[in-house]
Write a protein that holds these residues in place. Structure first.
Motif, short mmCIF file in Angstrom:
data_model
loop_
_atom_site.label_atom_id
_atom_site.label_comp_id
_atom_site.label_asym_id
_atom_site.label_seq_id
_atom_site.Cartn_x
_atom_site.Cartn_y
_atom_site.Cartn_z
N ARG A 71 -32.25 18.06 -86.92
CA ARG A 71 -32.46 18.23 -85.42
C ARG A 71 -31.34 19.50 -85.12
NH1 ARG A 71 -36.28 16.17 -87.35
NH2 ARG A 71 -37.37 14.45 -86.51
N TRP A 72 -31.85 19.78 -84.00
CA TRP A 72 -30.80 20.88 -83.35
C TRP A 72 -29.20 20.63 -83.53
CZ3 TRP A 72 -31.86 25.57 -80.90
CH2 TRP A 72 -30.82 26.40 -80.28
N GLN A 73 -28.94 19.35 -82.88
CA GLN A 73 -27.62 18.95 -82.99
C GLN A 73 -26.98 18.78 -84.27
OE1 GLN A 73 -30.11 17.25 -81.82
NE2 GLN A 73 -30.25 15.22 -82.52
N ASP A 74 -27.83 18.72 -85.39
CA ASP A 74 -27.48 18.63 -86.87
C ASP A 74 -27.14 19.94 -87.48
OD1 ASP A 74 -27.82 15.86 -86.40
OD2 ASP A 74 -29.84 15.82 -87.03
N LEU A 75 -27.64 20.95 -86.88
CA LEU A 75 -27.30 22.15 -87.48
C LEU A 75 -25.69 22.57 -87.74
CD1 LEU A 75 -29.87 24.51 -85.68
CD2 LEU A 75 -29.85 23.47 -88.03
N PRO A 76 -25.22 22.99 -88.91
CA PRO A 76 -23.84 23.51 -88.97
C PRO A 76 -23.45 24.52 -87.92
CG PRO A 76 -25.35 24.26 -90.91
CD PRO A 76 -26.04 23.29 -90.04
#
Length: 299
Positions: A71-76
């Motif tokens: 998800r968005w918040q998981d992107l590096p």
């Protein structure tokens, strides 16, 4: 420093903003509409408008969520470096240039929200007009809207430039992401809570073929379903030099065309308009490096 001049975008009141940033100037007008040129090949920096372009029917798209994708918040997270190869208006938030891009941003957002559009290409008639510069700074301006989500994709696979613009490393090849050989989590990065980038680390001579592949459409569909962006900007190659944009038109809701006042001719703009007509709305023309004679003078 360039003068950027922003005018007549969506409002009926033609309010003007004069800005300064890096080389002679810019005008933009955001609206699906037809440009009218005279018979002269030399473009003098002034645009007049008449009937709107026919607006294509909205695309009916079923987003299919992929539970395996980040998800968005998981992107590096990637931190832009100080050595980018183009000016970023975020470095000068009080500048007139930042205000000009903010005006372009706001009027573009009004248009896409009104029509429910998401996918916008930023391109130019020929190389050297400044579309990567414009796409980068427009994305930065969009990302300053609280609670928004903007994705900027480097789809100029023949000459990738976004990693250099942000002075950061690209995780891999865009062609690998589009073909499904790498995942969103491997290829996409976030530079803030509101801006994600799809970067590319190598040129691709078969770019147009890749953009027409059904795997590309499926990957981008999955990306939008997973990240839920408000807008996706695609930095694209020049329209008149390659068929990449034509190949990618089925994936687009609109096009922003970057014109260079020092090299773009009226026939270039007419040809670009002809290629788009009846397929995808031409949302506006951004005039970069406008001649000083075409810019209004203020006391």
């Amino acid at each position: 420093m360039k003068d950027l001049y922003a005018s007549d975008a969506l409002g009926a009141d033609n309010s003007d903003v004069l800005a300064t940033f890096g080389g002679p100037g810019m005008r933009h007008s955001i609206r699906p509409r037809r440009t009218v040129m005279d018979n002269e090949d030399e473009f003098d920096g002034d645009l007049s408008f008449e009937e709107p372009l026919p607006v294509a029917a909205p695309k009916i798209t079923q987003y299919v969520s992929d539970d395996r994708a980040p998800r968005w918040q998981d992107l590096p997270i990637a931190t832009p470096g100080p050595g980018g190869d183009m000016p970023l208006v975020d470095d000068h938030r009080n500048s007139a240039a930042a205000r000009a891009f903010d005006l372009l941003r706001t009027r573009l957002r009004q248009t896409i929200l009104e029509h429910g559009w998401v996918n916008i290409a930023v391109t130019a008639p020929t190389s050297g007009c400044g579309n990567t510069f414009s796409a980068t700074n427009l994305a930065l301006s969009l990302s300053r809207v609280p609670g928004s989500r903007t994705v900027l994709m480097d789809m100029n696979m023949r000459n990738p430039g976004l990693a250099r613009a942000f002075d950061t490393d690209a995780p891999g090849a865009m062609s690998d992401l589009l073909a499904g050989r790498t995942s969103l989590g491997q290829q996409m990065v976030r530079v803030s809570d509101t801006l994600a980038l799809g970067l590319n680390d190598q040129p691709e001579v078969n770019a147009a073929e890749i953009l027409q592949d059904s795997a590309t459409a499926e990957t981008l569909l999955r990306m939008r379903a997973t990240l839920q962006p408000e807008i996706v900007l695609y930095d694209m190659p020049p329209m008149l030099e390659h068929d990449d944009l034509s190949a990618f038109l089925p994936q687009l809701d609109g096009v922003l065309l970057i014109s260079d006042g020092s090299q773009t001719m009226a026939r270039h703009l007419r040809e670009c308009e002809r290629m788009l007509e009846g397929q995808v709305p031409l949302l506006g023309i951004v005039l970069n490096r406008a001649r000083s004679s075409s810019l209004p003078k203020y006391a």
